[in-house]
Structure formats: C-alpha cells, structure tokens
Design an enzyme around this catalytic site. Structure first.
Site, mmCIF file in Angstrom:
data_model
loop_
_atom_site.group_PDB
_atom_site.id
_atom_site.type_symbol
_atom_site.label_atom_id
_atom_site.label_comp_id
_atom_site.label_asym_id
_atom_site.label_seq_id
_atom_site.Cartn_x
_atom_site.Cartn_y
_atom_site.Cartn_z
ATOM 1 N N TYR A 33 0.841 -1.196 0.000
ATOM 2 C CA TYR A 33 0.000 0.000 0.000
ATOM 3 C C TYR A 33 0.875 1.245 0.000
ATOM 4 O O TYR A 33 2.075 1.197 0.258
ATOM 5 C CB TYR A 33 -0.953 0.009 1.192
ATOM 6 C CG TYR A 33 -0.329 0.425 2.509
ATOM 7 C CD1 TYR A 33 -0.517 1.711 3.011
ATOM 8 C CD2 TYR A 33 0.435 -0.472 3.252
ATOM 9 C CE1 TYR A 33 0.051 2.091 4.226
ATOM 10 C CE2 TYR A 33 1.004 -0.101 4.452
ATOM 11 C CZ TYR A 33 0.805 1.181 4.940
ATOM 12 O OH TYR A 33 1.385 1.550 6.128
ATOM 13 N N ARG A 52 8.332 4.744 -4.163
ATOM 14 C CA ARG A 52 8.368 3.766 -3.078
ATOM 15 C C ARG A 52 7.383 2.626 -3.335
ATOM 16 O O ARG A 52 7.672 1.460 -3.027
ATOM 17 C CB ARG A 52 8.067 4.441 -1.736
ATOM 18 C CG ARG A 52 8.269 3.520 -0.539
ATOM 19 C CD ARG A 52 8.172 4.269 0.775
ATOM 20 N NE ARG A 52 6.849 4.845 1.005
ATOM 21 C CZ ARG A 52 6.532 5.571 2.071
ATOM 22 N NH1 ARG A 52 7.433 5.805 3.012
ATOM 23 N NH2 ARG A 52 5.311 6.068 2.213
ATOM 24 N N ARG A 100 -7.203 -20.393 -2.488
ATOM 25 C CA ARG A 100 -6.220 -20.206 -1.419
ATOM 26 C C ARG A 100 -5.095 -21.238 -1.522
ATOM 27 O O ARG A 100 -5.311 -22.438 -1.355
ATOM 28 C CB ARG A 100 -6.897 -20.283 -0.047
ATOM 29 C CG ARG A 100 -5.973 -19.885 1.099
ATOM 30 C CD ARG A 100 -6.696 -19.936 2.440
ATOM 31 N NE ARG A 100 -5.825 -19.452 3.500
ATOM 32 C CZ ARG A 100 -4.895 -20.179 4.117
ATOM 33 N NH1 ARG A 100 -4.702 -21.441 3.748
ATOM 34 N NH2 ARG A 100 -4.155 -19.660 5.070
ATOM 35 N N LYS A 147 6.563 -1.686 2.178
ATOM 36 C CA LYS A 147 5.328 -1.124 2.727
ATOM 37 C C LYS A 147 4.181 -2.114 2.552
ATOM 38 O O LYS A 147 3.259 -1.942 1.753
ATOM 39 C CB LYS A 147 5.003 0.225 2.072
ATOM 40 C CG LYS A 147 4.078 1.099 2.913
ATOM 41 C CD LYS A 147 4.050 2.517 2.375
ATOM 42 C CE LYS A 147 3.068 3.406 3.131
ATOM 43 N NZ LYS A 147 3.478 3.663 4.522
ATOM 44 N N GLU A 179 11.046 3.032 14.766
ATOM 45 C CA GLU A 179 10.229 4.088 14.161
ATOM 46 C C GLU A 179 8.882 4.108 14.856
ATOM 47 O O GLU A 179 8.619 3.321 15.766
ATOM 48 C CB GLU A 179 10.058 3.835 12.667
ATOM 49 C CG GLU A 179 9.429 2.499 12.336
ATOM 50 C CD GLU A 179 9.498 2.158 10.848
ATOM 51 O OE1 GLU A 179 9.575 3.092 10.021
ATOM 52 O OE2 GLU A 179 9.476 0.962 10.516
ATOM 53 N N LEU A 204 10.818 1.621 7.489
ATOM 54 C CA LEU A 204 10.290 2.066 6.207
ATOM 55 C C LEU A 204 11.002 3.359 5.809
ATOM 56 O O LEU A 204 11.142 4.268 6.640
ATOM 57 C CB LEU A 204 8.791 2.325 6.330
ATOM 58 C CG LEU A 204 8.097 2.745 5.036
ATOM 59 C CD1 LEU A 204 7.960 1.555 4.096
ATOM 60 C CD2 LEU A 204 6.734 3.363 5.336
#
Length: 284
Positions: A33, A52, A100, A147, A179, A204
């Site tokens: 994301y 990114r 799955r 991310k 962070e 990140l």
C-alpha cells in the site's frame, strides 16, 4: 455525496466498492500500500510515494497492473471527483484473487484499489499542542522497508498507545527506537543535531522523512542518521515525528515523561512550517 473509490479499472461509490473474498491481500496480506497527502487539492511529494510503491512491489515480485503515470492520473481523478482539498489518497495493490494456496498463482491479474480520506492536516490541533508517545516492543518481521499491508503489529502498537492516552507508538528493538507505528522518529540533541535512524531493512524509508531532512540541511541544520535510545530522546531538546498524514508533529511526552519542557519546540515547529510551504509550492 458519496465518496468515489477506484477498483480494478472502475470508479464506483465507496459503498459499492468490493473485491473477492479470495483476494490474496485479504487472505495472506500479500500486497503493498501507499498513501499520498493532498493539500489545496494537489498531491504532495507524490513522485517519492509512487517510487516507493514501485520499489515495494518489486521486492515481492508483484507487477503493478497500471503504469505509474496512469496511477497518478487515477489519483488526481479521485481527488477531483471527491472534491478533496486536504487529506490523503490511499492506494493498495495485491496479487489478485485465486483459490487459497501459499505459492504465487499463475495468470492472475493484480488487484488495484484506491480511495480518498478527508483530513485537515495543516490545522491539526496536535501540531500546536504536541503529541504523547508510548513505547512498545517492535515485534514486526525483518523486512520493514517494504510497505506491506500486513500491519497487525502496528495496529497492536497504536492500540496500546491509544489505551494509554497517547497519539503514537515508538517501537523499540535492542534498546533503540526503530520508528513510529505510522511515522518516522526524530530527536534534536543538546548540540542542535537532528537525529533519525538510517534507512535499512529495519525501517520504512519515509518520504516525508526524506523531504524534511533535505529541507533541514538546506537551512544549515545538521542531520545525523543513527540510532537513538529512549533515554537519549528524553534528554533531547526536542522530539518529533514525520509522515504523509501528519507532516511534522512535535512529541512532548514519552511514556508520560516530558521531552524538555513538555511543549512543542521551535525547531520542530519551524520545520513543520517549512514543510507546509514546500508542500504547497510543489504540489501537483
């Protein structure tokens, strides 16, 4: 007026937006994301966020279903359709829907979802009062530079912070800060040096972090990339966080203990003003 979202090639009312229950983002958190800020109806530092996004999907061998240029067009269309003046555009790409199975499916088109969220970032009360931080153990995986949509550890960290009356969590590993739950962490030392952890697999690579560092150095504020402990943060002149959804916000307490005099410091306050000016001047 209903918000408009984007799902796999179509702009639809948010309440009608849906994906398959077999989507691998839902089943495995097999997705990436990104969040871009919007100010005055324009995207802020968007090139860095798209870069990114491209890096993150590359790290998990996931192809973007659209070009970066097309993704930016969709972002701008969402901003226009939702008449968004201030807030965020959220983007998520997953490996798509398939029965799955842990291994990557073949011949499946990735899922691309985007939506907007309104937020008055500039006039956030916390920018004037500062925020409280709670420390928590960092229990995340070893590739925090990606991310990933797998955010359970951050959810638990920020819930612990909320239950303690705090607005952010600082995650601790091996005695030092990694962070924030959804932000980068900074301190200003007694020697007037801005300190933030260097980029690596442990954190990140924050887009707002990068821009703020550059803006600080342009104004002859020394920046040092290294780790720091909570004790050093509590002994610092100032502390603050950066993120696309908050820009720059001062940290005034950590685990209930004040940073300096417990009020937003002048450097963080000034860097916030400078970043907002940058955002307005470069937004597109």
């Amino acid at each position: 007026m209903s918000r408009i979202a984007y799902v796999n090639g179509a702009f639809v009312p948010l309440e009608e937006a849906s994906i398959s229950i077999l989507d691998r983002g839902f089943l495995f958190a097999d997705g990436i994301y990104e969040v871009s800020a919007v100010l005055d109806g324009k995207l802020v530092d968007n090139e860095a966020h798209l870069a990114r996004l491209q890096r993150s999907v590359g790290e998990i061998a996931l192809e973007l279903p659209e070009t970066l240029a097309r993704i930016e067009e969709i972002q701008k269309e969402l901003v226009a359709r939702n008449r968004l003046a201030s807030g965020m555009v959220y983007m998520q790409v997953t490996r798509g829907a398939a029965d799955r199975d842990f291994a990557f499916p073949r011949g499946v088109k990735p899922t691309l979802v985007m939506f907007t969220q309104e937020k008055d970032i500039v006039n956030a009360p916390a920018a004037k009062t500062g925020i409280a931080v709670k420390t928590v153990p960092d229990i995340r995986w070893a590739r925090r530079d990606i991310k990933s949509v797998a955010l359970l550890a951050q959810v638990l960290a920020k819930q612990a912070a909320a239950e303690a009356g705090c607005q952010e969590a600082w995650m601790i590993e091996d005695g030092v800060v990694t962070e924030g739950g959804s932000s980068s962490a900074f301190i200003l030392t007694a020697g007037d040096v801005l300190v933030t952890r260097p980029n690596s697999n442990a954190i990140l690579p924050g887009c707002t972090r990068k821009a703020v560092m550059a803006l600080a150095e342009e104004r002859q504020i020394r920046v040092e990339e290294r780790t720091f402990s909570i004790d050093e943060a509590l002994a610092a002149k100032e502390a603050f966080i950066t993120s696309a959804s908050s820009f720059v916000q001062p940290v005034v307490t950590i685990d209930g203990r004040p940073v300096a005099d417990g009020r937003p410091g002048p450097v963080a306050t000034r860097l916030r003003e400078i970043y907002i000016d940058f955002a307005r001047a470069t937004g597109r």
